[in-house]
Design an enzyme around this catalytic site. Structure first.
Site, PDB file in Angstrom:
ATOM      1  N   TYR A   1      63.923  34.263 104.839  1.00  0.00           N
ATOM      2  CA  TYR A   1      62.860  35.079 105.426  1.00  0.00           C
ATOM      3  C   TYR A   1      62.185  34.292 106.540  1.00  0.00           C
ATOM      4  O   TYR A   1      62.062  33.059 106.466  1.00  0.00           O
ATOM      5  CB  TYR A   1      61.794  35.404 104.378  1.00  0.00           C
ATOM      6  CG  TYR A   1      62.187  36.420 103.341  1.00  0.00           C
ATOM      7  CD1 TYR A   1      61.879  37.764 103.507  1.00  0.00           C
ATOM      8  CD2 TYR A   1      62.825  36.026 102.168  1.00  0.00           C
ATOM      9  CE1 TYR A   1      62.202  38.698 102.541  1.00  0.00           C
ATOM     10  CE2 TYR A   1      63.161  36.952 101.189  1.00  0.00           C
ATOM     11  CZ  TYR A   1      62.845  38.295 101.382  1.00  0.00           C
ATOM     12  OH  TYR A   1      63.170  39.203 100.420  1.00  0.00           O
TER      13      TYR A   1
ATOM     14  N   TYR B   1      69.270  34.768  97.882  1.00  0.00           N
ATOM     15  CA  TYR B   1      68.604  33.479  98.091  1.00  0.00           C
ATOM     16  C   TYR B   1      68.084  32.935  96.764  1.00  0.00           C
ATOM     17  O   TYR B   1      67.803  33.687  95.830  1.00  0.00           O
ATOM     18  CB  TYR B   1      67.470  33.601  99.114  1.00  0.00           C
ATOM     19  CG  TYR B   1      66.395  34.604  98.774  1.00  0.00           C
ATOM     20  CD1 TYR B   1      65.313  34.253  97.959  1.00  0.00           C
ATOM     21  CD2 TYR B   1      66.451  35.904  99.277  1.00  0.00           C
ATOM     22  CE1 TYR B   1      64.329  35.170  97.661  1.00  0.00           C
ATOM     23  CE2 TYR B   1      65.471  36.829  98.974  1.00  0.00           C
ATOM     24  CZ  TYR B   1      64.414  36.458  98.161  1.00  0.00           C
ATOM     25  OH  TYR B   1      63.446  37.374  97.854  1.00  0.00           O
TER      26      TYR B   1
ATOM     27  N   ARG C   1      67.976  35.602  93.804  1.00  0.00           N
ATOM     28  CA  ARG C   1      67.673  37.027  93.941  1.00  0.00           C
ATOM     29  C   ARG C   1      68.894  37.783  94.459  1.00  0.00           C
ATOM     30  O   ARG C   1      69.562  37.335  95.402  1.00  0.00           O
ATOM     31  CB  ARG C   1      66.530  37.265  94.960  1.00  0.00           C
ATOM     32  CG  ARG C   1      65.140  36.797  94.617  1.00  0.00           C
ATOM     33  CD  ARG C   1      64.466  37.443  93.426  1.00  0.00           C
ATOM     34  NE  ARG C   1      64.810  38.795  93.031  1.00  0.00           N
ATOM     35  CZ  ARG C   1      64.315  39.926  93.542  1.00  0.00           C
ATOM     36  NH1 ARG C   1      63.433  39.890  94.508  1.00  0.00           N
ATOM     37  NH2 ARG C   1      64.691  41.112  93.103  1.00  0.00           N
TER      38      ARG C   1
ATOM     39  N   HIS D   1      68.589  42.420  98.589  1.00  0.00           N
ATOM     40  CA  HIS D   1      67.645  43.534  98.478  1.00  0.00           C
ATOM     41  C   HIS D   1      66.847  43.684  99.760  1.00  0.00           C
ATOM     42  O   HIS D   1      66.698  42.736 100.536  1.00  0.00           O
ATOM     43  CB  HIS D   1      66.678  43.335  97.299  1.00  0.00           C
ATOM     44  CG  HIS D   1      65.795  42.135  97.456  1.00  0.00           C
ATOM     45  ND1 HIS D   1      66.208  40.852  97.137  1.00  0.00           N
ATOM     46  CD2 HIS D   1      64.541  41.996  97.928  1.00  0.00           C
ATOM     47  CE1 HIS D   1      65.237  39.998  97.400  1.00  0.00           C
ATOM     48  NE2 HIS D   1      64.209  40.659  97.891  1.00  0.00           N
TER      49      HIS D   1
ATOM     50  N   HIS E   1      62.996  45.123 100.844  1.00  0.00           N
ATOM     51  CA  HIS E   1      61.689  45.586 100.360  1.00  0.00           C
ATOM     52  C   HIS E   1      61.304  46.874 101.081  1.00  0.00           C
ATOM     53  O   HIS E   1      61.448  46.959 102.313  1.00  0.00           O
ATOM     54  CB  HIS E   1      60.612  44.534 100.634  1.00  0.00           C
ATOM     55  CG  HIS E   1      60.802  43.269  99.868  1.00  0.00           C
ATOM     56  ND1 HIS E   1      60.230  43.038  98.648  1.00  0.00           N
ATOM     57  CD2 HIS E   1      61.535  42.158 100.146  1.00  0.00           C
ATOM     58  CE1 HIS E   1      60.567  41.833  98.210  1.00  0.00           C
ATOM     59  NE2 HIS E   1      61.361  41.276  99.106  1.00  0.00           N
TER      60      HIS E   1
END
Lengths: 198, 236
Positions: free
Chosen positions: B107, B146, B156, B159, B161
């Protein structure tokens, strides 16, 4: 009937999308909700989001939704044409929390809006709290300590155990001619904020 | 005063609980007291509205909305679907905000210290407003998996959000869209915060060859269901 899509946590990395000003981008809403032309008393609402160990939550998102100073929601489902809309005021705000768990909003004090059976509700701000570690958001309300009479007959406050009612009421203090309301959000433990199933 | 019908409650069979100890951060951030049930009023059945005018046309294309000197690295994908309510009725003109890791699983958020590269051409956030039929469409790259610190060797699943408003403050939803066939889902504490397998499945997009565009991008379809109104208007 299709089932509800489940909620998932907002996670730790939402800021660049939802409160992106620090990343040089314009968000859809910030925490300064009142402009120079907005009708009503400008107030500041501030507080901290605190976890079950009393530690600050530095990665929470606090959203607020409120009526304008006249008590009108800017929304098609508020049917009261006799109460004016204020074109300078959307009623929605967003604040992240800082390293100390602090959030704040600059807004106007909302007017009273009717509840069920037209019983008057005390002035209040609706709140949704999101954070890493919260799989779904939590709803609460901010009431105002200097509205004792209205608070005493508010149908929602009266739904809540008297011992916990104080968690919904922001303490008032004057600062440079403005009223600042302090409203901490305690997610768990001593003084846990009342959260609603709405 | 007559209000439009109130919203059905949050369905706690589908929605995750606050406390889910496998997801360690819930332990100190979950209310211990029961939620206090209140009647919906104007305060809950109204909510913010954001017009399409306020959102630039590039915002829904994450492969171009932050490009500096080229396209982002990764598998280009289209994510589209319909936002509807529990009555199957489309939810038009409602804001959707998304954010995600880049193709490497990193991110842009300053707190993300995963040892994977940032992509100078990828910011990882976008938004759009649903059309008159409740439809939305994003173009992006597939986010990477990640690691995170929840437990030893925790990763995780891929995905994206999603944040949605719907017509009221009561319909607010923040969630995550997952990809079909991801082996990390069954061992992910956040995904498994939702216990009902049917509800879990509603978080997973479908691959669609019809949405896939030849020589350009893979297509995924993900419909989102918000709380719906009870059938009849209520006297407030």
């Amino acid at each position: 009937m299709p089932g509800q899509t489940p909620s998932q946590t907002v996670g730790p990395f939402f800021a660049y999308a939802l409160t992106p000003e620090l990343y040089g981008r314009q968000g859809i809403a910030g925490n300064v909700m009142a402009g120079d032309d907005t009708q009503g008393d400008v107030i500041r609402v501030e507080g901290r989001v605190i976890d079950g160990d009393g530690q600050p939550v530095p990665d929470a998102l606090v959203e607020v939704w409120q009526a304008n100073a006249a008590g009108r929601y800017r929304h098609a489902d508020d049917p009261r044409d006799d109460v004016p809309v204020d074109g300078t005021f959307t009623g929605f705000g967003r604040s992240g929390t800082d390293a100390d768990g602090r959030f704040w909003f600059e807004t106007v004090k909302p007017g009273r809006v009717p509840g069920r059976g037209n019983a008057p509700q005390a002035p209040h701000i609706n709140v949704a709290v999101f954070a890493r570690g919260m799989l779904t958001h939590a709803y609460t309300r901010i009431y105002f300590a200097d509205e004792q009479e209205a608070n005493a007959i508010d149908p929602v406050l009266n739904t809540v155990d008297e011992a916990r009612r104080g968690t919904l009421i922001g303490d008032a203090r004057p600062v440079h001619g403005r009223t600042v309301y302090c409203f901490d959000i305690r997610l768990q433990g001593d003084g846990e904020t009342v959260f609603f199933d709405v | 005063m007559t209000l439009n019908a109130f919203y059905r409650p949050r369905d706690w069979e589908s929605q995750p609980p606050y406390l889910h100890p496998d997801y360690a951060s819930t332990v100190l951030r979950s209310p211990k007291q029961d939620l206090v049930k209140i009647d919906q009023t104007l305060s809950e059945v109204t909510g913010p509205h954001f017009s399409a005018d306020a959102i630039g046309p590039l915002h829904a294309d994450l492969t171009t909305n932050a490009a500096v000197n080229g396209e982002p690295i990764g598998e280009r994908i289209i994510v589209t679907g319909t936002v509807m309510d529990e009555n199957g009725k489309p939810v038009p003109d409602t804001l959707i905000e998304i954010w995600q890791a880049n193709a490497c699983g990193r991110y842009i958020h300053e707190v993300d210290q995963h040892d994977a590269p940032l992509d100078p051409n990828f910011f990882g956030a976008g938004r759009c407003v649903t059309d008159a039929d409740g439809r939305y469409r994003f173009v992006t790259v597939k986010p990477g998996a990640y690691p995170w610190k929840n437990h030893h060797n925790a990763w995780r699943p891929n995905h994206i959000h999603f944040s949605l408003f719907g017509p009221s403050f009561a319909t607010r939803l923040v969630t995550q869209m997952y990809f079909p066939g991801d082996p990390l889902q069954p061992i992910d504490p956040i995904f498994n915060g939702v216990r009902d397998p049917e509800a879990q499945a509603r978080m997973v997009a479908d691959f669609s060859i019809d949405i896939t565009e030849p020589e350009w991008a893979l297509g995924y379809v993900w419909d989102i269901v918000l709380r719906g109104r009870d059938a009849t208007p209520m006297e407030s």
